[in-house]
Design a protein around this motif. Structure first.
Motif, mmCIF file in Angstrom:
data_model
loop_
_atom_site.group_PDB
_atom_site.id
_atom_site.type_symbol
_atom_site.label_atom_id
_atom_site.label_comp_id
_atom_site.label_asym_id
_atom_site.label_seq_id
_atom_site.Cartn_x
_atom_site.Cartn_y
_atom_site.Cartn_z
ATOM 1 N N LEU A 48 6.542 -0.094 10.059
ATOM 2 C CA LEU A 48 7.014 -1.080 9.091
ATOM 3 C C LEU A 48 8.494 -1.378 9.336
ATOM 4 C CD1 LEU A 48 5.594 -0.114 5.560
ATOM 5 C CD2 LEU A 48 5.290 -2.282 6.742
ATOM 6 N N PRO A 49 8.939 -2.610 9.131
ATOM 7 C CA PRO A 49 10.373 -2.903 9.226
ATOM 8 C C PRO A 49 11.172 -2.047 8.242
ATOM 9 C CG PRO A 49 9.087 -4.931 9.160
ATOM 10 C CD PRO A 49 8.134 -3.811 8.862
ATOM 11 N N ALA A 50 12.386 -1.728 8.608
ATOM 12 C CA ALA A 50 13.226 -0.866 7.773
ATOM 13 C C ALA A 50 13.361 -1.401 6.359
ATOM 14 C CB ALA A 50 14.603 -0.705 8.420
ATOM 15 N N VAL A 51 13.505 -2.716 6.229
ATOM 16 C CA VAL A 51 13.686 -3.295 4.900
ATOM 17 C C VAL A 51 12.462 -3.064 4.022
ATOM 18 C CG1 VAL A 51 12.831 -5.577 5.619
ATOM 19 C CG2 VAL A 51 14.376 -5.383 3.656
ATOM 20 N N ASP A 52 11.274 -3.040 4.615
ATOM 21 C CA ASP A 52 10.053 -2.797 3.841
ATOM 22 C C ASP A 52 9.945 -1.335 3.420
ATOM 23 O OD1 ASP A 52 9.279 -5.425 3.954
ATOM 24 O OD2 ASP A 52 7.982 -5.172 5.695
ATOM 25 N N VAL A 53 10.330 -0.420 4.322
ATOM 26 C CA VAL A 53 10.302 0.999 3.974
ATOM 27 C C VAL A 53 11.267 1.276 2.823
ATOM 28 C CG1 VAL A 53 10.773 3.347 4.777
ATOM 29 C CG2 VAL A 53 9.610 1.731 6.283
ATOM 30 N N VAL A 54 12.481 0.748 2.934
ATOM 31 C CA VAL A 54 13.474 0.945 1.878
ATOM 32 C C VAL A 54 12.978 0.341 0.573
ATOM 33 C CG1 VAL A 54 15.808 0.375 1.115
ATOM 34 C CG2 VAL A 54 15.405 1.054 3.489
ATOM 35 N N GLY A 55 12.418 -0.851 0.642
ATOM 36 C CA GLY A 55 11.909 -1.504 -0.553
ATOM 37 C C GLY A 55 10.793 -0.730 -1.217
ATOM 38 N N SER A 56 9.879 -0.164 -0.413
ATOM 39 C CA SER A 56 8.773 0.610 -0.959
ATOM 40 C C SER A 56 9.271 1.872 -1.660
ATOM 41 C CB SER A 56 7.788 0.990 0.156
ATOM 42 O OG SER A 56 7.099 -0.145 0.641
ATOM 43 N N VAL A 57 10.214 2.558 -1.032
ATOM 44 C CA VAL A 57 10.756 3.786 -1.620
ATOM 45 C C VAL A 57 11.493 3.477 -2.923
ATOM 46 C CG1 VAL A 57 12.384 5.681 -1.280
ATOM 47 C CG2 VAL A 57 10.902 4.969 0.600
ATOM 48 N N ALA B 85 0.831 -1.207 0.000
ATOM 49 C CA ALA B 85 0.000 0.000 0.000
ATOM 50 C C ALA B 85 0.865 1.256 0.000
ATOM 51 C CB ALA B 85 -0.932 -0.003 1.217
ATOM 52 N N LEU B 86 1.941 1.242 0.785
ATOM 53 C CA LEU B 86 2.845 2.386 0.824
ATOM 54 C C LEU B 86 3.529 2.573 -0.527
ATOM 55 C CD1 LEU B 86 4.302 4.634 2.344
ATOM 56 C CD2 LEU B 86 5.963 2.931 3.140
ATOM 57 N N THR B 87 3.952 1.480 -1.135
ATOM 58 C CA THR B 87 4.595 1.559 -2.451
ATOM 59 C C THR B 87 3.677 2.199 -3.476
ATOM 60 O OG1 THR B 87 5.918 -0.421 -2.008
ATOM 61 C CG2 THR B 87 5.658 0.234 -4.310
ATOM 62 N N GLU B 88 2.419 1.800 -3.483
ATOM 63 C CA GLU B 88 1.466 2.333 -4.460
ATOM 64 C C GLU B 88 1.233 3.827 -4.254
ATOM 65 O OE1 GLU B 88 -0.939 2.664 -7.657
ATOM 66 O OE2 GLU B 88 0.391 0.999 -7.087
ATOM 67 N N LYS B 89 1.103 4.259 -2.996
ATOM 68 C CA LYS B 89 0.912 5.688 -2.716
ATOM 69 C C LYS B 89 2.136 6.493 -3.138
ATOM 70 C CE LYS B 89 -3.177 5.879 -0.716
ATOM 71 N NZ LYS B 89 -4.297 6.721 -1.236
ATOM 72 N N LEU B 90 3.315 5.962 -2.877
ATOM 73 C CA LEU B 90 4.541 6.661 -3.265
ATOM 74 C C LEU B 90 4.690 6.705 -4.779
ATOM 75 C CD1 LEU B 90 7.092 5.290 -0.637
ATOM 76 C CD2 LEU B 90 5.938 7.498 -0.649
ATOM 77 N N ARG B 91 4.292 5.641 -5.438
ATOM 78 C CA ARG B 91 4.373 5.616 -6.901
ATOM 79 C C ARG B 91 3.446 6.671 -7.504
ATOM 80 N NH1 ARG B 91 3.715 0.506 -7.684
ATOM 81 N NH2 ARG B 91 5.927 0.001 -7.947
#
Length: 236
Positions: free
Chosen positions: A185-194, A160-166
């Motif tokens: 969110l775990p750091a790895v997920d935040v980095v991955g979404s960005v 969901a975060l990835t889609e909003k950022l996109r």
């Protein structure tokens, strides 16, 4: 479900059973989270009480069940087995987590590898925050878009975060500010979404600034080549 026939080791006792003084169990609600606190010793003599309380908690079908072991002074393998059985019984209908806020609880969980099988937190507040659904808000101001993510790491939150950022990256001609200061969110997920939202054809699209006050996440962002700035008053 009849937990006494489940074969997972959780068996409700009769209402006349008396808790042993070595283990004190109490439950409370924090929003959608049911917290079961275990204070004292968890060994072969007290695991039946823990089993009974967990079976009763699971029967309520809360969205999230958290077992707080912070006041636990001893945690035997028998207690770990009961926790794993509870995790199995909750299935998909209830999110299950454990708080190991003391050395007596964290050490056996870590040494036996149970922390790789269960969601384990060191603080109760983190477990409660992690259970909250993620909310992503977008504010547009001139050439800047502010995306704020709050809440926890339920299934699908990273997507969901990835889609909003996109969406923000497609709309913005200037800078996109991403505030994850209140995001669990775990750091790895935040980095991955960005990276997924702001990288195209293997190249960084630029124009991204992440607002964050967590040192571990800051290092992970910098290692991924993502700019990070700490909000005023939140620095360490």
């Amino acid at each position: 479900m009849n937990h006494s026939e489940s074969g997972h080791g959780l068996r409700p006792h009769s209402s006349t059973s008396v808790s042993r003084p070595l283990l004190r169990l109490a439950s409370m609600r924090r929003g959608d989270v049911l917290v079961l606190t275990a204070a004292g010793e968890i060994d072969l003599s007290t695991t039946p009480d823990l089993s009974e309380s967990l079976a009763g908690a699971i029967a309520q079908r809360p969205p999230t069940l958290v077992v707080d072991l912070t006041p636990t002074t001893f945690l035997a393998c028998a207690g770990l087995s009961v926790l794993l059985a509870a995790h199995q019984l909750t299935g998909d209908r209830t999110r299950f987590a454990v708080v190991a806020g003391s050395r007596a609880s964290w050490r056996p969980i870590h040494l036996t590898g149970v922390d790789r099988l269960l969601t384990v937190h060191r603080r109760l507040d983190d477990a409660v925050a992690d259970a909250a659904p993620m909310v992503v808000r977008t504010v547009v101001a001139d050439a800047t878009i502010l995306v704020t993510a709050t809440g926890g790491a339920r299934a699908g939150a990273a997507e969901a975060l990835t889609e909003k950022l996109r969406q923000a990256s497609e709309l913005c001609r200037g800078v996109v500010l991403v505030d994850v200061s209140a995001c669990t969110l775990p750091a790895v997920d935040v980095v991955g979404s960005v990276r997924a939202a702001f990288t195209r054809d293997g190249r960084d699209r630029g124009g991204i600034r992440v607002l964050n006050a967590d040192e571990d996440l800051r290092k992970a962002l910098e290692a991924a080549g993502i700019a990070c700035c700490v909000p005023a008053g939140r620095g360490r």
